[in-house]
Scaffold this motif. Structure first.
Motif, short mmCIF file in Angstrom:
data_model
loop_
_atom_site.label_atom_id
_atom_site.label_comp_id
_atom_site.label_asym_id
_atom_site.label_seq_id
_atom_site.Cartn_x
_atom_site.Cartn_y
_atom_site.Cartn_z
N ASP A 145 0.81 -1.22 0.00
CA ASP A 145 0.00 0.00 0.00
C ASP A 145 0.84 1.26 0.00
O ASP A 145 0.36 2.34 -0.39
CB ASP A 145 -0.93 0.02 1.21
N ASN A 146 2.09 1.14 0.44
CA ASN A 146 2.88 2.36 0.65
C ASN A 146 4.20 2.43 -0.09
O ASN A 146 4.75 3.51 -0.26
CB ASN A 146 3.15 2.53 2.16
N SER A 147 4.73 1.29 -0.53
CA SER A 147 6.05 1.33 -1.15
C SER A 147 6.30 0.08 -1.99
O SER A 147 5.47 -0.84 -2.03
CB SER A 147 7.14 1.43 -0.07
N LEU A 148 7.47 0.06 -2.62
CA LEU A 148 7.91 -1.11 -3.37
C LEU A 148 8.93 -1.91 -2.58
O LEU A 148 9.67 -2.74 -3.14
CB LEU A 148 8.49 -0.69 -4.72
N ALA A 149 8.98 -1.70 -1.26
CA ALA A 149 9.89 -2.48 -0.41
C ALA A 149 9.58 -3.96 -0.58
O ALA A 149 8.42 -4.37 -0.71
CB ALA A 149 9.71 -2.07 1.06
N SER A 150 10.63 -4.79 -0.57
CA SER A 150 10.43 -6.19 -0.89
C SER A 150 11.41 -7.08 -0.15
O SER A 150 12.38 -6.62 0.47
CB SER A 150 10.59 -6.40 -2.40
N GLY A 177 -1.77 2.09 -6.07
CA GLY A 177 -0.68 2.65 -5.29
C GLY A 177 0.67 2.56 -6.00
O GLY A 177 0.76 2.69 -7.23
N PRO A 178 1.73 2.33 -5.25
CA PRO A 178 3.08 2.31 -5.82
C PRO A 178 3.26 1.27 -6.94
O PRO A 178 3.98 1.52 -7.90
CB PRO A 178 3.97 1.99 -4.62
N LEU A 179 2.60 0.12 -6.79
CA LEU A 179 2.74 -0.91 -7.81
C LEU A 179 2.16 -0.45 -9.14
O LEU A 179 2.78 -0.64 -10.20
CB LEU A 179 2.06 -2.21 -7.36
N LEU A 180 1.00 0.17 -9.13
CA LEU A 180 0.40 0.67 -10.37
C LEU A 180 1.30 1.72 -11.00
O LEU A 180 1.52 1.72 -12.23
CB LEU A 180 -0.99 1.25 -10.09
N LYS A 181 1.84 2.61 -10.19
CA LYS A 181 2.73 3.64 -10.73
C LYS A 181 3.96 3.02 -11.39
O LYS A 181 4.44 3.50 -12.41
CB LYS A 181 3.14 4.60 -9.62
N GLU A 182 4.47 1.92 -10.79
CA GLU A 182 5.63 1.26 -11.36
C GLU A 182 5.27 0.58 -12.68
O GLU A 182 6.05 0.64 -13.65
CB GLU A 182 6.19 0.23 -10.38
N PHE A 183 4.11 -0.05 -12.74
CA PHE A 183 3.66 -0.64 -14.01
C PHE A 183 3.57 0.42 -15.09
O PHE A 183 4.01 0.22 -16.23
CB PHE A 183 2.29 -1.31 -13.84
N GLU A 184 3.00 1.57 -14.74
CA GLU A 184 2.84 2.63 -15.73
C GLU A 184 4.19 3.23 -16.12
O GLU A 184 4.43 3.54 -17.29
CB GLU A 184 1.90 3.69 -15.18
N ARG A 185 5.10 3.37 -15.17
CA ARG A 185 6.44 3.91 -15.47
C ARG A 185 7.18 3.01 -16.45
O ARG A 185 7.86 3.50 -17.36
CB ARG A 185 7.24 4.05 -14.18
N LEU A 186 7.03 1.71 -16.27
CA LEU A 186 7.72 0.75 -17.12
C LEU A 186 6.94 0.37 -18.37
O LEU A 186 7.41 -0.40 -19.19
CB LEU A 186 8.03 -0.52 -16.32
#
Length: 449
Positions: A145-150, A177-186
């Protein structure tokens, strides 16, 4: 649906009463039935289903609809109503009309992957990192919900995981959240809505299937592989696996091993110019009005895709998809041509979920299905684990598409069905319950003769 798809719908809605549809173009409206409008042929056998389809069109719920239904090797029964669009001079729909099938692409990708299992080039429980090394060290989100920490994944992703949406991969249509933004960035958006959206998506989307898979491997998973069912872009990644394992491009392998042998000559990743007149318009709704989202004349499916989307990329006719299902119903053979072994088909349409994992159904807006019986998941489609009273039997395999299409094959009863419509959202009308009920009434009437 979300992100880019919702954006496309918003664009259509914004233009519903304005000039966004172009100079001199009429505002959208419900489908009028005029004496001048061409008519689709009526089915004299499946009268209940025909009446239902006629009612859908007459009440303005959709411009057109085609159903293809078969039992055994008897001739396929087509039920058709309406036209390819709202325009008064639009062509009537028929068995060769072209529709965006979106996630009904997934069973096709799943079956061609099983062909490679049959060939000995893939194994169900083979780690995909043996084929796509970028997936060798996957991570899992710890605070989605808050980050791409893994953290490191507990186990590798396998072919089985990709086929059954248990790889832990996410999906742009459901991420947030962050995951959607990462999908869109890539640019990990393997879905085509219309040319407006494609113009934006292609600025970041990978230009090849292998590049798509490599980028997908850099994003943390939403769960450890083999621990939960989560709708995902796994069948798109599977396309890259098929490409490497087969030694030819994904789309060429599908064409060579499935489409050509089955005579599926109206199924495309890109609609050719000489078939463009057969493509329907895809609609969305503004209140009770239908609004063109992807007009046929300027459809993004007339353009070459960034790559072949194994999860949502195909356009097909009802006749072609019926041939695919007929082959599955017959255990891998159609018209004397065998494309898969019967054992392979049975395995592909069985419950392939890892031990301890269940599939509880998913909403129609994603192309999924829900049922009042236990379900499992096979190669790219759901599987009934028990008979549904008054409906499909145990072993029924199928899936649907985000624009309302539906397909299933009941191997025990040697029956199958394909329903083609094109509008967002798929759950706008209860076609997935209405149509099987009408078919059941037709069956009862015919049985009583």
């Amino acid at each position: 649906m979300k992100a880019y798809v919702l954006g496309a719908i918003a664009l259509a809605a914004a233009g519903a009463g304005a000039s966004a549809f172009g100079a001199g173009q009429a505002a959208p409206q419900t489908a009028p039935q005029t004496a001048e409008a061409p008519a689709a042929p009526r089915n004299p056998l499946l009268t209940e289903t025909q009446t239902l389809f006629d009612g859908y069109v007459a009440s303005g719920k959709m411009p057109g609809i085609v159903g293809a239904f078969g039992v055994g090797d008897a001739p396929t029964q087509y039920v058709m109503a309406g036209r390819q669009g709202l325009e008064p001079d639009a062509a009537p729909v028929n068995e060769h009309t072209l529709w965006r099938i979106y996630s009904m692409t997934k069973p096709i990708t799943g079956m061609v992957a099983m062909m490679l299992v049959e060939d000995g080039k893939l194994r169900l429980d083979q780690p995909i990192a043996e084929i796509l090394p970028a997936f060798r060290s996957m991570k899992v989100l710890t605070d989605p919900d808050n980050s791409l920490a893994s953290r490191p994944a507990a186990r590798p992703i396998t072919v089985r995981h990709l086929l059954t949406h248990t790889a832990g991969l996410g999906y742009s249509i459901s991420a947030k959240g962050p995951l959607l933004k990462e999908f869109e960035r890539l640019g990990l958006v393997p879905f085509a809505a219309n040319r407006q959206v494609e113009t934006e998506v292609r600025k970041t989307r990978p230009t090849s299937l292998q590049q798509f898979a490599d980028r997908a491997a850099t994003v943390p998973l939403v769960a450890d592989p083999g621990t939960t069912w989560r709708y995902s872009m796994s069948l798109d990644v599977m396309g890259a696996v098929i490409e490497r394992a087969s030694g030819m491009t994904f789309e060429r392998f599908v064409q060579t091993r499935l489409f050509d042998p089955l005579g599926m000559n109206r199924t495309y990743w890109r609609v050719p110019s000489d078939r463009a007149a057969s493509l329907v318009t895809n609609y969305t709704f503004v209140g009770d009005r239908m609004v063109p989202l992807d007009p046929a004349a300027t459809s993004t499916f007339l353009d070459a895709p960034s790559f072949a989307y194994g999860g949502a990329g195909l356009v097909a006719s009802a006749r072609d998809y019926d041939r695919f299902l007929h082959m599955l119903q017959n255990g891998g053979e159609l018209d004397g041509v065998r494309v898969m072994k019967a054992d392979t088909v049975r395995l592909a349409m069985s419950n392939l979920l890892p031990d301890g994992i269940t599939f509880a159904g998913i909403g129609g807006g994603t192309g999924g299905t829900q049922a009042a019986v236990p379900m499992g998941y096979g190669a790219g489609g759901s599987v009934y684990l028990a008979d549904r009273p008054g409906g499909p039997g145990k072993g029924t395999y199928g899936w649907g598409g985000a624009a309302g299409t539906i397909a299933w094959v009941d191997p025990g009863r040697r029956a199958r069905g394909t329903i083609m419509v094109n509008y967002f959202p798929a759950e706008r009308w209860p076609t997935r319950t209405d149509i099987p009920a009408a078919l059941a009434r037709d069956a009862m009437r015919l049985h009583a003769r």
